[in-house]
Design a protein around this motif. Structure first.
Motif, PDB file in Angstrom:
ATOM      1  N   ARG A  55       0.828  -1.206   0.000  1.00 27.97           N
ATOM      2  CA  ARG A  55       0.000   0.000   0.000  1.00 27.97           C
ATOM      3  C   ARG A  55       0.861   1.254   0.000  1.00 27.97           C
ATOM      4  O   ARG A  55       0.554   2.238  -0.677  1.00 27.97           O
ATOM      5  CB  ARG A  55      -0.956  -0.008   1.199  1.00 27.97           C
ATOM      6  N   ARG A  56       1.947   1.227   0.764  1.00 25.03           N
ATOM      7  CA  ARG A  56       2.819   2.400   0.794  1.00 25.03           C
ATOM      8  C   ARG A  56       3.524   2.592  -0.547  1.00 25.03           C
ATOM      9  O   ARG A  56       3.640   3.724  -1.047  1.00 25.03           O
ATOM     10  CB  ARG A  56       3.865   2.249   1.920  1.00 25.03           C
ATOM     11  N   VAL A  57       3.991   1.506  -1.143  1.00 28.20           N
ATOM     12  CA  VAL A  57       4.689   1.583  -2.421  1.00 28.20           C
ATOM     13  C   VAL A  57       3.779   2.134  -3.514  1.00 28.20           C
ATOM     14  O   VAL A  57       4.227   2.839  -4.423  1.00 28.20           O
ATOM     15  CB  VAL A  57       5.240   0.185  -2.800  1.00 28.20           C
ATOM     16  N   THR A  58       2.487   1.838  -3.425  1.00 24.78           N
ATOM     17  CA  THR A  58       1.553   2.319  -4.442  1.00 24.78           C
ATOM     18  C   THR A  58       1.041   3.723  -4.156  1.00 24.78           C
ATOM     19  O   THR A  58       0.182   4.222  -4.876  1.00 24.78           O
ATOM     20  CB  THR A  58       0.366   1.357  -4.591  1.00 24.78           C
ATOM     21  N   GLY A  59       1.542   4.369  -3.097  1.00 26.13           N
ATOM     22  CA  GLY A  59       1.262   5.782  -2.896  1.00 26.13           C
ATOM     23  C   GLY A  59       0.379   6.158  -1.739  1.00 26.13           C
ATOM     24  O   GLY A  59       0.135   7.347  -1.515  1.00 26.13           O
ATOM     25  N   GLY A 189      -5.628  20.175  -8.168  1.00 25.69           N
ATOM     26  CA  GLY A 189      -4.944  19.214  -9.027  1.00 25.69           C
ATOM     27  C   GLY A 189      -3.440  19.315  -8.979  1.00 25.69           C
ATOM     28  O   GLY A 189      -2.736  18.411  -9.461  1.00 25.69           O
ATOM     29  N   LEU A 190      -2.905  20.382  -8.392  1.00 26.62           N
ATOM     30  CA  LEU A 190      -1.464  20.565  -8.284  1.00 26.62           C
ATOM     31  C   LEU A 190      -0.905  20.037  -6.971  1.00 26.62           C
ATOM     32  O   LEU A 190       0.314  20.047  -6.768  1.00 26.62           O
ATOM     33  CB  LEU A 190      -1.118  22.056  -8.413  1.00 26.62           C
ATOM     34  N   LEU A 191      -1.770  19.583  -6.079  1.00 28.96           N
ATOM     35  CA  LEU A 191      -1.318  19.065  -4.797  1.00 28.96           C
ATOM     36  C   LEU A 191      -0.534  17.767  -4.989  1.00 28.96           C
ATOM     37  O   LEU A 191      -0.712  17.064  -5.991  1.00 28.96           O
ATOM     38  CB  LEU A 191      -2.519  18.795  -3.888  1.00 28.96           C
ATOM     39  N   PRO A 192       0.326  17.420  -4.021  1.00 38.55           N
ATOM     40  CA  PRO A 192       0.990  16.112  -4.086  1.00 38.55           C
ATOM     41  C   PRO A 192      -0.031  14.992  -4.174  1.00 38.55           C
ATOM     42  O   PRO A 192      -1.139  15.095  -3.624  1.00 38.55           O
ATOM     43  CB  PRO A 192       1.764  16.059  -2.760  1.00 38.55           C
ATOM     44  N   ALA A 195      -2.062  13.719  -1.117  1.00 36.87           N
ATOM     45  CA  ALA A 195      -3.239  14.479  -0.704  1.00 36.87           C
ATOM     46  C   ALA A 195      -4.327  14.401  -1.761  1.00 36.87           C
ATOM     47  O   ALA A 195      -5.495  14.107  -1.464  1.00 36.87           O
ATOM     48  CB  ALA A 195      -2.858  15.936  -0.446  1.00 36.87           C
ATOM     49  N   ARG A 196      -3.959  14.643  -2.995  1.00 35.46           N
ATOM     50  CA  ARG A 196      -4.931  14.723  -4.085  1.00 35.46           C
ATOM     51  C   ARG A 196      -5.699  13.423  -4.274  1.00 35.46           C
ATOM     52  O   ARG A 196      -6.914  13.429  -4.524  1.00 35.46           O
ATOM     53  CB  ARG A 196      -4.179  15.082  -5.372  1.00 35.46           C
ATOM     54  N   ASP A 197      -5.021  12.295  -4.133  1.00 33.80           N
ATOM     55  CA  ASP A 197      -5.637  11.010  -4.443  1.00 33.80           C
ATOM     56  C   ASP A 197      -6.210  10.297  -3.230  1.00 33.80           C
ATOM     57  O   ASP A 197      -6.986   9.344  -3.388  1.00 33.80           O
ATOM     58  CB  ASP A 197      -4.610  10.076  -5.110  1.00 33.80           C
ATOM     59  N   HIS A 198      -5.846  10.716  -2.024  1.00 37.18           N
ATOM     60  CA  HIS A 198      -6.217   9.915  -0.863  1.00 37.18           C
ATOM     61  C   HIS A 198      -6.930  10.690   0.246  1.00 37.18           C
ATOM     62  O   HIS A 198      -7.319  10.089   1.246  1.00 37.18           O
ATOM     63  CB  HIS A 198      -4.974   9.238  -0.277  1.00 37.18           C
ATOM     64  N   GLU A 199      -7.091  11.995   0.083  1.00 32.58           N
ATOM     65  CA  GLU A 199      -7.785  12.768   1.098  1.00 32.58           C
ATOM     66  C   GLU A 199      -9.062  13.362   0.516  1.00 32.58           C
ATOM     67  O   GLU A 199      -9.134  13.639  -0.686  1.00 32.58           O
ATOM     68  CB  GLU A 199      -6.870  13.861   1.662  1.00 32.58           C
ATOM     69  N   PRO A 200     -10.081  13.574   1.344  1.00 30.27           N
ATOM     70  CA  PRO A 200     -11.379  14.017   0.821  1.00 30.27           C
ATOM     71  C   PRO A 200     -11.301  15.428   0.239  1.00 30.27           C
ATOM     72  O   PRO A 200     -10.676  16.324   0.821  1.00 30.27           O
ATOM     73  CB  PRO A 200     -12.288  13.974   2.056  1.00 30.27           C
TER      74      PRO A 200
END
Length: 274
Positions: A55-59, A189-192, A195-200
């Motif tokens: 899970r960590r390796v995939t981001g 969309g410019l966030l890391p 944050a962008r993919d895993h936070e609400p």
């Protein structure tokens, strides 16, 4: 170094520390050694360890992998779909304590995991004379916050900003801390990716200029603050002048405090005597 042993003869051999470090480093984790130790300590079985590393390796953010984040010396439980507290927000807590060291009613608005409320209550000596409330519009955040404020007898409410709070708090709040979303919509969309993919999105997107929620909180705060009570909101250096204007426009005595070390900017508004 934490180590694991197989849970049964049929269990796979645990990944060695060096293998975990190598996998994390290959994935671009800058602090691979530290992360490996945390993951090894959190995993209960070899299978769980392998899944956590994957899970960590995939981001997935490290905090969501291990299930907690460190915040002002506390271990704050976090889970997928909940905003991970940032170290820079510790500055907001420090400023709240300095501004209202004798506050007895504390509200953590837009609470996310409840880290700010838990840290304030811990510093102010709760359980005890401190009355702690937290609120968020996201049910996942509310569920997580309840775990984190429970040791301080905190109550967590579900709803949109002040609509979530009980009327009994009107005019009584000494510290109103609101870690509102303040990323402009077109910059989300410019966030890391973490944050962008895993936070609400609701915890990140602050509207066209990032200050929509800040304005709403500032506009309603005077109904809830006790005489001399403080509203504290984190923002960015670029947004700070506009945020100060928003506070002043509601009648709050506003000032900006900055931590260059943490890249943190906190606007503080104090209510006058009634």
């Amino acid at each position: 170094m934490p180590s694991l042993s197989p849970s049964s003869p049929a269990s796979p051999a645990p990944l060695p520390y060096d293998a975990v470090v190598a996998a994390l480093r290959a994935a671009g984790c800058v602090f691979a050694e530290d992360e490996a130790r945390l993951i090894l300590a959190a995993a209960r079985t070899p299978d769980e360890l392998a899944a956590m590393v994957d899970r960590r390796v995939t981001g997935l953010p490290l905090e969501l992998v291990v299930g907690w984040a460190e915040f002002r010396g506390l271990r704050i439980a976090v889970e997928p779909g909940v905003f991970v507290p940032r170290r820079r927000t510790e500055f907001l807590v420090e400023q709240a304590l300095a501004a209202a060291p004798e506050a007895t009613v504390v509200v953590d608005l837009c609470c996310g995991s409840g880290a700010v409320g838990a840290a304030l209550a811990a510093a102010l000596g709760s359980p005890g004379p401190i009355e702690l409330h937290a609120a968020d519009i996201d049910p996942a955040a509310v569920r997580c916050a309840r775990r984190n404020v429970a040791p301080y007898d905190g109550r967590v409410h579900t709803g949109d900003l002040f609509e979530a709070l009980p009327d009994s708090l009107r005019g009584r709040v000494g510290i109103l801390a609101a870690n509102v979303p303040y990323v402009p919509t077109d910059e989300v969309g410019l966030l890391p990716a973490e944050a962008r993919d895993h936070e609400p999105l609701v915890a990140l997107d602050g509207g066209p200029d990032g200050l929509d929620v800040l304005r709403r909180v500032a506009a309603g705060a005077h109904h809830w603050l006790a005489p001399g009570g403080c509203l504290l909101i984190e923002t960015s250096a670029r947004q700070a002048p506009t945020a100060l204007e928003a506070f002043a426009g509601t009648g709050l005595s506003a000032r900006l405090v900055v931590s260059e070390e943490l890249y943190a900017n906190v606007v503080i508004g104090r209510s006058g005597a009634r």
